[in-house]
Design an enzyme around this catalytic site. Structure first.
Site, PDB file in Angstrom:
ATOM      1  CB  SER A  89       4.723   8.015  -2.648  1.00 62.27           C
ATOM      2  OG  SER A  89       5.475   7.342  -1.541  1.00 62.27           O
ATOM      3  CB  SER A 100       8.024   5.322  -2.747  1.00 65.16           C
ATOM      4  OG  SER A 100       6.705   4.687  -3.018  1.00 65.16           O
ATOM      5  CE  LYS A 142       6.638   9.984   0.754  1.00 72.50           C
ATOM      6  NZ  LYS A 142       7.038   8.452   0.241  1.00 72.50           N
TER       7      LYS A 142
END
Length: 487
Positions: free
Chosen positions: A153, A177, A78
């Site tokens: 997210s 997330s 990420k």
């Protein structure tokens, strides 16, 4: 070798170490898959094609190393995790050209284990969102249906894994997330205990809530990745010194006899979509068939979790994001004439609407006259939520419930209703407030939607091994959901 990307992380690892496959072939297979799928799903913000191939060739020249548990395995991370000399944007324009001079601890551990990082994944800006539509660069699409969101997210990481662009990915979980996008994309996502994985090199959103964790296609793969990144780091004062158990040793049981599965009443009631409830109920029946004993428990303060979370998280975000001021690094507006202008114009143009909304709310709840009414009260209720979990888990081994109240929704469906978007994390947020571990795994496809549906298993502090044990046993008897239909 063109179908190598379809294998599990554990299988490709075995073939790499046996020299049946070269690291270059594994990386090339994933890169070809990215070329085929990325125009459709846009899961990545940065592709390190040449660097990954060069790393793989060098590894092949040296030969397989059995002491490196992820030798030659291509993964993504990420874009909230710092990667040395590689752009780290956090999905924000304010960090559009930021290149860290060091690796995050978890990234460094992946590299030391032999993993080949092939790209950085898209995300909601500064991890603030539930759909990956808040990225400053582009939304990510769900591989199962390109008209739907992948969750957030860590939606880029979930989509990357579900689309077989990589064998695993690192995400972050501040209020669900990792677990929520894993559920919406049909993969396995683990949010470890707070302090189990170092946050050093992770760009902070909510410092008392954030946690890094792995996203994979199987439970075994997930355990392998957590085994690598877990452990004490002296550079993170909140990182636990507890020894890391052998997570793989916890796998393989065929019976769950004697295991007590807690069913929080608050997770199985009003607001749960019927197809999600049906899939989770079916998974619960499978757990019973394996010998597990269901136990009714309660988390009485969980209805307050969303209110508490959005006070605590926004207060911490307001403090953490103050460093992005257009002075030290990141975006600086060229038209600013004086210091105040630099602050106002750089932050107004560099941050997106959702980030600005959360900064303002966080500043408000920390302001003089409102701190006691909001932040202090939220902190007190947060403690009650933790006590609820401790009491419930004293009566059982793991808790069980849905990871998301619905399957993936349409792109753009909730962007104009932030309060409704916040409710999408209703089953995940309270665990972050308590600092406990939780894992989401796919348990079926929706009868009407045809989209993946996830079950969540929650456990005691630093007891990820028990969660993996139960999840792996369930995974073995749960029919595979297959491959994404949208690609």
């Amino acid at each position: 070798m063109s179908d190598l990307y379809t294998k599990s992380l554990s299988e490709i690892r075995t073939r790499l170490l046996a020299r049946e496959v070269s690291a270059e072939e594994a990386v090339s297979s994933c890169l070809a898959r990215i070329d085929a799928t990325e125009p459709k799903i846009q899961a990545l913000l940065n592709l390190q094609r040449e660097e990954a191939l060069a790393t793989a060739k060098a590894m092949d020249a040296a030969g397989p190393d059995a002491d490196k548990p992820l030798w030659g395995v291509p993964v993504t991370v990420k874009d909230v995790l710092c990667t040395k000399d590689v752009t780290t944007t956090c999905g924000s324009k304010i960090l559009g050209n930021f290149k860290p001079f060091y690796d995050a601890y978890a990234v460094r551990k992946l590299k030391e284990a032999g993993a080949v990082i092939i790209g950085k994944t898209n995300m909601d800006e500064f991890a603030m969102g539930s759909s990956t539509e808040n990225s400053a660069f582009h939304p990510t699409r769900n591989p199962w249906d390109l008209s739907r969101v992948p969750g957030g997210s860590s939606g880029g990481s979930a989509a990357s894994v579900a689309a077989s662009q990589a064998f695993g990915s690192l995400g972050t979980d501040t209020g669900g997330s990792i677990r929520q996008p894993a559920s919406l994309c049909g993969c396995v996502g683990m949010k470890p205990t707070y302090g189990r994985v170092s946050r050093y090199g992770m760009v902070a959103y909510g410092s008392s809530l954030d946690q890094i964790g792995p996203m994979t296609r199987t439970v075994e793969d997930n355990a392998r990745m957590l085994q690598v990144i877990a452990g004490h780091d002296p550079k993170d004062s909140t990182c636990s010194e507890r020894a890391v158990p052998d997570y793989l040793a916890a796998l393989g049981r065929d019976s769950l006899k004697g295991v007590r599965i807690g069913l929080p009443a608050e997770f199985w009631g009003k607001g749960l979509d019927p197809e999600v409830e049906a899939a989770c109920a079916s998974a619960l029946n499978q757990l019973k068939d394996l010998g597990a004993e269901p136990v009714e428990v309660s988390l009485p303060h969980s209805p307050y979790a969303i209110a508490v979370y959005y006070i605590v998280a926004m207060a911490e975000a307001s403090s953490n994001l103050a460093r992005f001021d257009g002075v030290r690094y990141g975006y600086r507006d060229a038209d600013a004439d004086e210091l105040l202008d630099i602050y106002v114009k750089s932050r107004s143009k560099g941050f997106g609407d959702e980030v600005q909304r959360r900064i303002m709310l966080g500043t408000y709840v920390l302001s003089s006259g409102y701190y006691d009414a909001y932040y202090r009260k939220a902190a007190q209720v947060r403690r009650r939520i933790r006590e609820d979990y401790e009491k419930a888990l004293s009566q059982c081994d793991v808790l069980c419930g849905p990871a998301s109240p619905v399957s993936a929704w349409k792109v753009g469906e909730l962007t104009d209703d932030p309060l409704k978007m916040y409710l999408m994390d209703i089953y995940t947020i309270s665990l972050n407030l308590a600092g406990l571990p939780g894992l989401s795994l796919p348990v079926g496809l929706g009868k009407d939607s045809g989209m993946p549906l996830g079950l969540q298993l929650l456990g005691k502090a630093f007891d990820e091994a028990t969660i993996y044990s139960v999840a792996h046993a369930l995974e073995k008897v749960t029919p595979s959901i297959g491959t994404p239909a949208g690609l």
